[in-house]
Design a protein around this motif. Structure first.
Motif, PDB file in Angstrom:
ATOM      1  N   GLY A  95       0.806  -1.199   0.000  1.00 31.20           N
ATOM      2  CA  GLY A  95       0.000   0.000   0.000  1.00 31.20           C
ATOM      3  C   GLY A  95       0.843   1.253   0.000  1.00 31.20           C
ATOM      4  N   GLY A  96       2.184   1.099   0.218  1.00 29.09           N
ATOM      5  CA  GLY A  96       3.072   2.233   0.061  1.00 29.09           C
ATOM      6  C   GLY A  96       3.551   2.870   1.330  1.00 29.09           C
ATOM      7  N   ALA A  97       3.004   2.520   2.494  1.00 27.90           N
ATOM      8  CA  ALA A  97       3.425   3.163   3.742  1.00 27.90           C
ATOM      9  C   ALA A  97       4.781   2.629   4.176  1.00 27.90           C
ATOM     10  CB  ALA A  97       2.394   2.904   4.839  1.00 27.90           C
ATOM     11  N   ASP A  98       5.643   3.531   4.692  1.00 25.20           N
ATOM     12  CA  ASP A  98       6.951   3.099   5.163  1.00 25.20           C
ATOM     13  C   ASP A  98       6.806   2.210   6.384  1.00 25.20           C
ATOM     14  OD1 ASP A  98       8.589   4.412   3.349  1.00 25.20           O
ATOM     15  OD2 ASP A  98       8.379   6.312   4.433  1.00 25.20           O
ATOM     16  N   ARG A  99       7.696   1.229   6.485  1.00 29.09           N
ATOM     17  CA  ARG A  99       7.751   0.405   7.682  1.00 29.09           C
ATOM     18  C   ARG A  99       8.493   1.175   8.770  1.00 29.09           C
ATOM     19  NH1 ARG A  99       6.247  -4.781   6.472  1.00 29.09           N
ATOM     20  NH2 ARG A  99       6.539  -5.497   4.334  1.00 29.09           N
ATOM     21  N   HIS A 100       8.124   0.973  10.002  1.00 29.51           N
ATOM     22  CA  HIS A 100       8.786   1.610  11.128  1.00 29.51           C
ATOM     23  C   HIS A 100       9.274   0.519  12.076  1.00 29.51           C
ATOM     24  CE1 HIS A 100       7.439   5.561   9.861  1.00 29.51           C
ATOM     25  NE2 HIS A 100       6.232   5.047   9.691  1.00 29.51           N
ATOM     26  N   GLY A 101      10.323   0.818  12.794  1.00 34.16           N
ATOM     27  CA  GLY A 101      10.835  -0.140  13.759  1.00 34.16           C
ATOM     28  C   GLY A 101      11.776  -1.129  13.118  1.00 34.16           C
ATOM     29  N   PRO A 102      12.303  -2.070  13.917  1.00 34.75           N
ATOM     30  CA  PRO A 102      13.280  -3.042  13.412  1.00 34.75           C
ATOM     31  C   PRO A 102      12.691  -3.894  12.303  1.00 34.75           C
ATOM     32  CG  PRO A 102      13.163  -3.044  15.816  1.00 34.75           C
ATOM     33  CD  PRO A 102      12.016  -2.228  15.337  1.00 34.75           C
ATOM     34  N   SER A 103      13.459  -4.074  11.230  1.00 37.60           N
ATOM     35  CA  SER A 103      12.973  -4.855  10.103  1.00 37.60           C
ATOM     36  C   SER A 103      13.607  -6.229  10.031  1.00 37.60           C
ATOM     37  CB  SER A 103      13.246  -4.116   8.787  1.00 37.60           C
ATOM     38  OG  SER A 103      14.640  -3.929   8.616  1.00 37.60           O
ATOM     39  N   ALA A 104      14.670  -6.478  10.798  1.00 32.20           N
ATOM     40  CA  ALA A 104      15.368  -7.756  10.707  1.00 32.20           C
ATOM     41  C   ALA A 104      14.468  -8.951  10.988  1.00 32.20           C
ATOM     42  CB  ALA A 104      16.578  -7.756  11.644  1.00 32.20           C
ATOM     43  N   PRO A 105      13.638  -8.945  12.064  1.00 34.58           N
ATOM     44  CA  PRO A 105      12.767 -10.106  12.298  1.00 34.58           C
ATOM     45  C   PRO A 105      11.786 -10.335  11.155  1.00 34.58           C
ATOM     46  CG  PRO A 105      12.934  -8.755  14.273  1.00 34.58           C
ATOM     47  CD  PRO A 105      13.545  -7.965  13.158  1.00 34.58           C
ATOM     48  N   LEU A 106      11.272  -9.235  10.571  1.00 35.46           N
ATOM     49  CA  LEU A 106      10.359  -9.377   9.453  1.00 35.46           C
ATOM     50  C   LEU A 106      11.071  -9.955   8.242  1.00 35.46           C
ATOM     51  CD1 LEU A 106       8.391  -6.010   9.706  1.00 35.46           C
ATOM     52  CD2 LEU A 106       7.556  -8.286  10.290  1.00 35.46           C
ATOM     53  N   ARG A 107      12.280  -9.471   7.968  1.00 37.35           N
ATOM     54  CA  ARG A 107      13.039  -9.992   6.833  1.00 37.35           C
ATOM     55  C   ARG A 107      13.324 -11.476   7.008  1.00 37.35           C
ATOM     56  NH1 ARG A 107      16.214  -8.585   2.645  1.00 37.35           N
ATOM     57  NH2 ARG A 107      15.820  -6.373   2.907  1.00 37.35           N
ATOM     58  N   MET A 108      13.685 -11.881   8.227  1.00 36.17           N
ATOM     59  CA  MET A 108      13.972 -13.291   8.473  1.00 36.17           C
ATOM     60  C   MET A 108      12.726 -14.135   8.249  1.00 36.17           C
ATOM     61  SD  MET A 108      15.691 -15.056  11.836  1.00 36.17           S
ATOM     62  CE  MET A 108      17.200 -14.115  11.516  1.00 36.17           C
ATOM     63  N   ARG A 109      11.576 -13.620   8.692  1.00 30.59           N
ATOM     64  CA  ARG A 109      10.334 -14.366   8.513  1.00 30.59           C
ATOM     65  C   ARG A 109      10.006 -14.540   7.042  1.00 30.59           C
ATOM     66  NH1 ARG A 109       4.289 -12.210   9.900  1.00 30.59           N
ATOM     67  NH2 ARG A 109       3.183 -14.190   9.713  1.00 30.59           N
ATOM     68  N   VAL A 110      10.175 -13.467   6.260  1.00 29.02           N
ATOM     69  CA  VAL A 110       9.896 -13.562   4.834  1.00 29.02           C
ATOM     70  C   VAL A 110      10.903 -14.490   4.152  1.00 29.02           C
ATOM     71  CG1 VAL A 110       9.817 -12.263   2.667  1.00 29.02           C
ATOM     72  CG2 VAL A 110       8.752 -11.323   4.712  1.00 29.02           C
TER      73      VAL A 110
END
Length: 222
Positions: free
Chosen positions: A46-61
């Motif tokens: 949807g285009g909104a910037d992510r906020h906060g740590p992204s490492a756990p999300l990247r690992m999950r993906v």
């Protein structure tokens, strides 16, 4: 009458889940692309910037991409082995899913293999949607289940089907998964909506509106 109307419900559902997975998996891979603004998982859908740590999300993906890639390879190998076909060639997830879709007419003749394929591809599609942040929508429908007479019919737009969520509901078809798995819920793909209209007291327009997101009933919990 179309071939889809003559197909077994499990084949219709398997074909639908493969189409969902083939459409969403490239979106999941795209989530790993670095953001032009900063390292990490780029931007939310949807285009909104992510906020906060992204490492756990990247690992999950990353884990989801790897597991689905391996899962599709293993599924194609299992189907070829069960059908006595030579080993499948290399290919992307989307290519392999396309080849599997082309084998559904043969898979359908083996109920055990069909259930395995349906369970696997359905699970991978739902996991892909979850990793993308797409909660599966559920829409409550008016009318009663033709099988158990409960007001338990729900439309699942992602699956393209109507399900009865009553845990005790069982259909008379001995080959349906609701007899083999207590967690399975009987479902009506598009080819069987006539039963819902005729015996469930529903309007076809209500079903189609719920499944394409035009329903005013709103999403509900399962």
């Amino acid at each position: 009458m179309s071939n889809d109307a003559l197909a077994h419900p499990d084949r219709i559902r398997a074909s639908h889940w493969m189409a969902v997975l083939a459409r969403q998996f490239p979106e999941l891979r795209a989530e790993l692309a670095p953001s032009p603004h900063r390292p990490g998982l780029g931007r939310r859908r949807g285009g909104a910037d992510r906020h906060g740590p992204s490492a756990p999300l990247r690992m999950r993906v990353c884990d989801t991409v790897r597991d689905i890639t391996d899962g599709v390879v293993e599924l194609e190998e299992a189907v070829h082995d069960r059908l006595g076909l030579p080993p499948a060639g290399k290919g992307s997830v989307e290519v392999r899913l396309g080849r599997l879709a082309g084998l559904l007419d043969r898979v359908e003749t083996d109920p055990v293999l069909m259930r395995h394929l349906l369970d696997e591809v359905g699970g991978m599609a739902r996991r892909c949607s979850d990793a993308l942040g797409d909660a599966e929508p559920v829409v409550r429908l008016r009318g009663r289940c033709p099988l158990c007479a409960s007001v338990s019919l729900r439309a699942f737009p992602l699956r393209g089907a109507v399900l009865c969520i009553n845990p005790g509901c069982r259909c008379p078809r001995p080959d349906c998964g609701c007899h083999e798995d207590r967690t399975h819920r009987h479902s009506w793909p598009e080819a069987e909506w006539g039963e819902l209209v005729g015996r469930g007291g529903m309007a076809l327009e209500e079903i189609t509106a719920a499944l394409d997101g035009r329903s005013t009933a709103g999403a509900v919990g399962r």
